[in-house]
Enzyme design. Structure first.
Site, short mmCIF file in Angstrom:
data_model
loop_
_atom_site.label_atom_id
_atom_site.label_comp_id
_atom_site.label_asym_id
_atom_site.label_seq_id
_atom_site.Cartn_x
_atom_site.Cartn_y
_atom_site.Cartn_z
N TYR A 199 13.96 16.12 -76.96
CA TYR A 199 13.18 16.56 -75.80
C TYR A 199 13.74 15.91 -74.53
O TYR A 199 14.74 15.19 -74.58
CB TYR A 199 11.69 16.28 -76.03
CG TYR A 199 11.19 17.05 -77.25
CD1 TYR A 199 11.23 18.45 -77.25
CD2 TYR A 199 10.73 16.40 -78.39
CE1 TYR A 199 10.82 19.17 -78.37
CE2 TYR A 199 10.32 17.12 -79.51
CZ TYR A 199 10.36 18.51 -79.49
OH TYR A 199 9.96 19.22 -80.59
N ARG A 249 9.06 5.95 -77.85
CA ARG A 249 9.69 6.49 -79.08
C ARG A 249 11.08 6.99 -78.74
O ARG A 249 11.27 7.77 -77.82
CB ARG A 249 8.85 7.63 -79.67
CG ARG A 249 9.56 8.32 -80.83
CD ARG A 249 8.67 9.23 -81.65
NE ARG A 249 7.98 8.48 -82.70
CZ ARG A 249 7.47 9.02 -83.81
NH1 ARG A 249 7.55 10.32 -84.01
NH2 ARG A 249 6.87 8.28 -84.71
C1 LIG Z 1 3.42 18.51 -88.27
C2 LIG Z 1 4.30 17.51 -87.55
C3 LIG Z 1 4.26 17.42 -86.17
C4 LIG Z 1 5.01 16.45 -85.50
N1 LIG Z 1 4.86 16.30 -84.14
C5 LIG Z 1 5.44 15.25 -83.53
C6 LIG Z 1 5.10 14.91 -82.19
O1 LIG Z 1 4.24 15.52 -81.56
N2 LIG Z 1 5.74 13.85 -81.63
C7 LIG Z 1 6.66 13.11 -82.31
O2 LIG Z 1 7.22 12.16 -81.76
N3 LIG Z 1 6.97 13.39 -83.60
C8 LIG Z 1 6.37 14.41 -84.21
N4 LIG Z 1 6.61 14.64 -85.55
C9 LIG Z 1 7.48 13.71 -86.28
C10 LIG Z 1 6.64 12.64 -86.96
O3 LIG Z 1 5.87 11.89 -86.03
C11 LIG Z 1 7.51 11.67 -87.80
O4 LIG Z 1 8.37 11.00 -86.92
C12 LIG Z 1 8.31 12.40 -88.88
O5 LIG Z 1 7.50 13.36 -89.54
C13 LIG Z 1 8.84 11.41 -89.93
O6 LIG Z 1 7.79 10.66 -90.49
P1 LIG Z 1 7.16 10.98 -91.96
O7 LIG Z 1 8.31 10.92 -92.93
O8 LIG Z 1 6.14 9.92 -92.18
O9 LIG Z 1 6.58 12.37 -91.90
C14 LIG Z 1 5.89 15.62 -86.23
C15 LIG Z 1 5.96 15.75 -87.63
C16 LIG Z 1 5.17 16.66 -88.29
C17 LIG Z 1 5.23 16.73 -89.79
#
Ligand SMILES: Cc1cc2nc3c(=O)[nH]c(=O)nc-3n(C[C@H](O)[C@H](O)[C@H](O)COP(=O)(O)O)c2cc1C
Length: 362
Positions: free
Chosen positions: A185, A233
């Site tokens: 982004y 982040r």
């Molecule tokens: C449904 C969904 C929406 C996400 N939206 C964002 C977001 O708004 N901002 C962000 O920084 N990361 C977003 N992510 C990334 C997650 O915050 C995270 O960094 C990524 O899923 C890896 O972590 P995990 O293995 O615990 O899922 C999103 C991930 C998922 C699955």
């Protein structure tokens, strides 16, 4: 002293009751950026579930900073007012309410994921996207709408938008503001040489490419109270080793500069700048080594995210000082009560909400 998943963490004057954070996750369930009942239930349940920090999804600082028309926003006082009920509910459960402030740059103006995340043309409800350069994001399946190279005035407006959004977030009752500089982004687009080919003060050298994220962090810090933390982040790497790109060493170098700009925690994610990225097998804790590398180079706190799903695993990351905060996204979609269950598994004494006490593990 060895800290564990259920040790409190004090950042500035704010105490996080434990080291679990609900990672920001877009819900694509807003109209005109307004939160809905969905947001209250979604974020509220995860606070009931005992997470130390509950962070909103990417919340756009301006309408054009939304990824999709369904994104949450905070570009008016009306948004802040509506968000205040959510922040109060999260706080009422003993969790720290946090908000991720975001601008989607050239990855804005897309359909929601369940409509295939395709660019929306400006004559069909989409909007002009802006970025460090005029090259559009290379979507695979469709002609992309044009992206406009930002002028210095545009850059100043974005900094002002982040500052104003932080002021509103504070009014809404959030206690942590996170600057979203990851996942391809806008702020990440300035960091990465893949997307930033500017030859002014905001492009070229490491110092110039990192200028905008430093200025945005400083602007948020300016209005965020001294006793409340600011997170940033980042994507630690573009996962594009075959070309000039953003990598873990540059992230490690950036961390102390973000600390100087007023950040209190670096939330270390990865990827998102270009579809050619070579994502490693997303196994358990696949991004934790990036957090460890960043942590080596800074005195401020660091959060690890990516493939953290198990209480023991999250606890190990904290106990071995690999990171200060365990950030879980998808596991929290499967289980809003992760922290309550983790406390049971790890034999920690954690208060359940009184209404749920009869469900306590025997
Ligand atoms: C449904 C969904 C929406 C996400 N939206 C964002 C977001 O708004 N901002 C962000 O920084 N990361 C977003 N992510 C990334 C997650 O915050 C995270 O960094 C990524 O899923 C890896 O972590 P995990 O293995 O615990 O899922 C999103 C991930 C998922 C699955």
């Amino acid at each position: 002293m060895t800290e564990s998943l259920f040790s409190p963490l004090t950042l500035r004057g704010t105490e996080l009751p434990n080291r679990v954070m609900v990672s920001p996750m877009c819900q694509y369930s807003s109209e005109d950026g307004m939160p809905s009942d969905w947001h209250l239930v979604h974020l509220g349940s995860r606070a009931v579930g005992g997470a130390g920090v509950v962070m909103t999804e990417a919340t756009a600082v301006s309408p054009e900073g939304r990824i999709t028309p369904g994104d949450l926003g905070i570009w008016s006082d009306e948004h802040a007012d509506a968000l205040s009920d959510i922040a109060a509910f999260v706080r009422g459960q003993g969790s720290v309410p946090a908000i991720q402030l975001a601008h989607a740059g050239r990855k804005a103006s897309k359909t929601v994921p369940w409509e295939d995340s395709q660019p929306i043309p400006t004559d069909d409800g989409g909007w002009e996207t802006v970025a460090p350069g005029s090259e559009a994001y290379p979507y695979e399946s469709k002609e992309t709408a044009a992206t406009r190279e930002m002028t210095v005035e545009d850059i100043e407006t974005v900094i002002d938008d982040f500052r104003a959004a932080a002021e509103r977030a504070l009014d809404a009752g959030f206690e942590i503001a996170e600057v979203h500089a990851a996942h391809g982004y806008l702020l990440h687009e300035f960091l990465s040489p893949v997307t930033n080919r500017r030859d002014d003060d905001y492009g070229g050298s490491f110092e110039n490419r990192t200028r905008l994220v430093r200025e945005v962090t400083a602007a948020v810090r300016e209005v965020w109270p001294d006793d409340k933390p600011v997170f940033v982040r980042i994507s630690a790497t573009d996962w594009l080793p075959d070309r000039e790109s953003w990598d873990v060493e540059q992230s490690a170098r950036l961390a102390p500069l973000l600390a100087d700009a007023g950040a209190d925690l670096i939330d270390v994610s990865a990827g998102g700048i270009h579809p050619d990225q070579q994502v490693p097998e997303p196994g358990p804790g696949y991004q934790v080594p990036y957090a460890e590398r960043v942590k080596e180079n800074t005195d401020i706190a660091v959060g690890a995210v990516g493939g953290i799903t198990e209480p023991e695993q999250a606890d190990e990351i904290i106990r071995n000082d690999r990171a200060d905060l365990a950030i879980l996204a998808r596991e929290h979609l499967r289980n809003p009560y992760f922290s309550l269950e983790a406390a049971h598994e790890l034999d920690e004494d954690v208060e359940w909400p009184v209404q749920y006490r009869r469900g306590t593990f025997e």
